[in-house]
Write an enzyme that holds these catalytic residues in place. Structure first.
Site, PDB file in Angstrom:
ATOM      1  N   ASN A   9      38.599  35.292  41.162  1.00 56.67           N
ATOM      2  CA  ASN A   9      37.957  36.585  41.393  1.00 56.67           C
ATOM      3  C   ASN A   9      36.452  36.343  41.328  1.00 56.67           C
ATOM      4  OD1 ASN A   9      37.028  39.188  41.429  1.00 56.67           O
ATOM      5  ND2 ASN A   9      37.752  39.727  39.386  1.00 56.67           N
ATOM      6  N   LYS A  11      34.110  38.390  42.092  1.00 60.26           N
ATOM      7  CA  LYS A  11      33.353  39.599  41.734  1.00 60.26           C
ATOM      8  C   LYS A  11      32.155  39.784  42.682  1.00 60.26           C
ATOM      9  CE  LYS A  11      34.868  38.893  37.034  1.00 60.26           C
ATOM     10  NZ  LYS A  11      34.832  39.362  35.686  1.00 60.26           N
ATOM     11  N   HIS A  95      41.072  46.460  38.812  1.00 65.88           N
ATOM     12  CA  HIS A  95      40.425  45.559  37.844  1.00 65.88           C
ATOM     13  C   HIS A  95      39.769  46.407  36.749  1.00 65.88           C
ATOM     14  CE1 HIS A  95      37.688  42.582  36.147  1.00 65.88           C
ATOM     15  NE2 HIS A  95      38.488  41.673  36.662  1.00 65.88           N
ATOM     16  N   GLU A  97      36.984  46.288  35.461  1.00 62.07           N
ATOM     17  CA  GLU A  97      35.601  46.678  35.772  1.00 62.07           C
ATOM     18  C   GLU A  97      35.585  47.909  36.676  1.00 62.07           C
ATOM     19  OE1 GLU A  97      34.436  42.794  37.141  1.00 62.07           O
ATOM     20  OE2 GLU A  97      34.591  42.062  35.084  1.00 62.07           O
ATOM     21  N   GLU A 167      45.380  41.319  32.157  1.00 60.41           N
ATOM     22  CA  GLU A 167      44.067  40.862  31.723  1.00 60.41           C
ATOM     23  C   GLU A 167      43.604  41.680  30.520  1.00 60.41           C
ATOM     24  OE1 GLU A 167      41.841  38.903  35.176  1.00 60.41           O
ATOM     25  OE2 GLU A 167      41.489  41.042  35.363  1.00 60.41           O
ATOM     26  N   GLY A 173      35.603  37.500  30.572  1.00 58.07           N
ATOM     27  CA  GLY A 173      34.198  37.091  30.555  1.00 58.07           C
ATOM     28  C   GLY A 173      33.633  36.904  29.157  1.00 58.07           C
ATOM     29  N   SER A 213      39.271  34.717  30.602  1.00 58.48           N
ATOM     30  CA  SER A 213      38.706  33.442  30.140  1.00 58.48           C
ATOM     31  C   SER A 213      39.665  32.267  30.302  1.00 58.48           C
ATOM     32  CB  SER A 213      38.208  33.558  28.699  1.00 58.48           C
ATOM     33  OG  SER A 213      37.188  34.534  28.621  1.00 58.48           O
TER      34      SER A 213
HETATM   35  C1  PEP Z   1      38.438  38.532  35.727  1.00 61.67           C
HETATM   36  O1  PEP Z   1      37.387  39.072  35.942  1.00 61.67           O
HETATM   37  O2  PEP Z   1      39.446  38.895  36.350  1.00 61.67           O
HETATM   38  C2  PEP Z   1      38.483  37.458  34.731  1.00 61.67           C
HETATM   39  C3  PEP Z   1      39.635  37.084  34.268  1.00 61.67           C
HETATM   40  O3  PEP Z   1      37.280  36.913  34.354  1.00 61.67           O
HETATM   41  P1  PEP Z   1      37.059  35.645  33.395  1.00 61.67           P
HETATM   42  O4  PEP Z   1      38.009  34.568  33.820  1.00 61.67           O
HETATM   43  O5  PEP Z   1      35.626  35.250  33.594  1.00 61.67           O
HETATM   44  O6  PEP Z   1      37.336  36.091  31.993  1.00 61.67           O
END
Ligand code: PEP
Length: 251
Positions: A9, A11, A95, A97, A167, A173, A213
Site C-alpha cells: 500500500n 498510500k 483503510h 486512514e 490491520e 506505521g 508494521s
Molecule cells: C498500511 O498502511 O496498510 C500498513 C499496514 O502500513 P505499515 O506496514 O507501514 O504499518
C-alpha cells in the site's frame, strides 16, 4: 488451499516516475515467485503506467480507493469502471486512514465493496481496532461490526472473492506489530464471523491478510500462521528490495 496474497500500500507516496522505477525493480526481483500473488496499491496518478510496467509479470495493480458509482456528476471522483478500463484488478477499501480522516462509514464502504465486485475487480476490505478498543476488550465486537457492515447483502459467491485485511490501527506505521499468536487468534475470530454470515465453505476460501508494521524481520512468523493468508504492507513496500524480502518469506 488458500494462496498467499501479499499487497503493498503505497498510500500518498511516489510520483509516476518513482512508481515505474520501483515496479520495474520489483518485476525483475519477483520473476521466479510462484506461490504468492503480488499486488501493489498505488496512487491514482500512477495506475495507468503501473499496469503497463507490470505487464507479463505476476504483479497486479490495486487502486487505494474508489467511488461506488459507475459514472455521473461526482466531481473529483473515480469510478470502478475507470479503474477496470485501465487494467486495475484490486481496490483497497476502508483503510483505517480513510475511516479516520475521511469519516468513511461501514455503509459507504459496503457500497464500494459491492461496486468493485459487480464490475469484476477484487476488493481488499481493511478492518481493525484502535488501541483503546483492544485495551477495553472490544476488539472482536469492533471487527464483527466492520465485517458485517462491510459485507452486508453480499451473496456467498461474491463474498468468497473478497480479501479481508486485518490491520490493528495501533500497529499501522508505528513499528509495533501484533505477535503472530495474537494475530492468528484474531484471524480465527474473523473467520468465525465469516462462517456465521456465509457458512464454513465460504469462510474457508476467504483470504485474510495481516497488516501493521509487517517487515522482512517479522514476515515469516506472521505468514506461517494457519489463518494468516498474506499481508498488506505499507512502509516496507515502498522499496522493492524490502518488499521482495517479505514476498520471499511467503514464497
Ligand atoms: C498500511 O498502511 O496498510 C500498513 C499496514 O502500513 P505499515 O506496514 O507501514 O504499518
Amino acid at each position: 488451499m488458500r494462496r498467499l496474497v501479499i499487497a503493498g500500500n503505497w498510500k500518498m507516496y511516489k510520483n509516476n516516475k518513482e512508481a515505474v522505477e520501483t515496479l520495474t525493480q520489483l518485476k525483475d526481483l519477483t520473476k521466479d515467485v510462484k506461490n504468492v500473488d503480488i499486488v501493489i496499491g498505488a496512487p491514482f496518478t500512477c495506475l495507468s503506467d503501473a499496469v503497463k510496467t507490470v505487464e507479463g509479470s505476476n504483479i497486479k495493480i490495486a487502486a487505494e480507493n474508489v467511488y461506488p458509482k459507475i459514472e455521473g456528476a461526482y466531481t473529483g471522483e473515480i469510478s470502478p469502471k475507470m479503474l477496470k478500463d485501465i487494467g486495475v484488478t484490486y481496490v483497497i477499501l476502508g483503510h483505517s486512514e480513510r475511516r479516520e480522516y475521511f469519516k468513511e462509514s461501514d455503509e459507504f464502504i459496503n457500497q464500494k465493496v459491492k461496486a468493485v465486485l459487480e464490475i469484476g475487480m477484487k476488493p481488499i476490505l481493511c478492518i481493525g481496532e484502535k488501541l483503546e478498543e483492544r485495551e477495553g476488550g472490544k476488539t472482536l465486537e469492533v471487527l464483527a461490526k466492520q465485517i458485517k457492515g462491510g459485507l452486508i447483502d453480499l451473496s456467498k459467491e461474491a463474498a468468497e472473492k473478497v480479501i479481508i485485511a486485518y490491520e490493528p490501527v495501533w500497529a499501522i506505521g508505528t513499528g509495533k506489530t501484533a505477535t503472530p499468536e495474537m494475530a492468528e487468534e484474531t484471524h480465527k475470530a474473523i473467520r468465525n464471523v465469516l462462517t456465521e454470515m456465509f457458512g464454513k465453505d465460504v469462510a474457508d476460501k476467504v483470504t485474510i491478510q495481516y497488516g501493521g508494521s509487517m517487515k522482512p524481520e517479522n514476515a515469516k512468523d506472521l505468514l506461517s500462521q494457519e489463518d494468516i493468508d498474506g499481508g498488506l504492507v505499507g512502509g516496507a513496500s515502498l522499496k522493492a528490495d524490502s518488499f521482495f524480502e517479505i514476498i520471499k518469506a511467503g514464497n
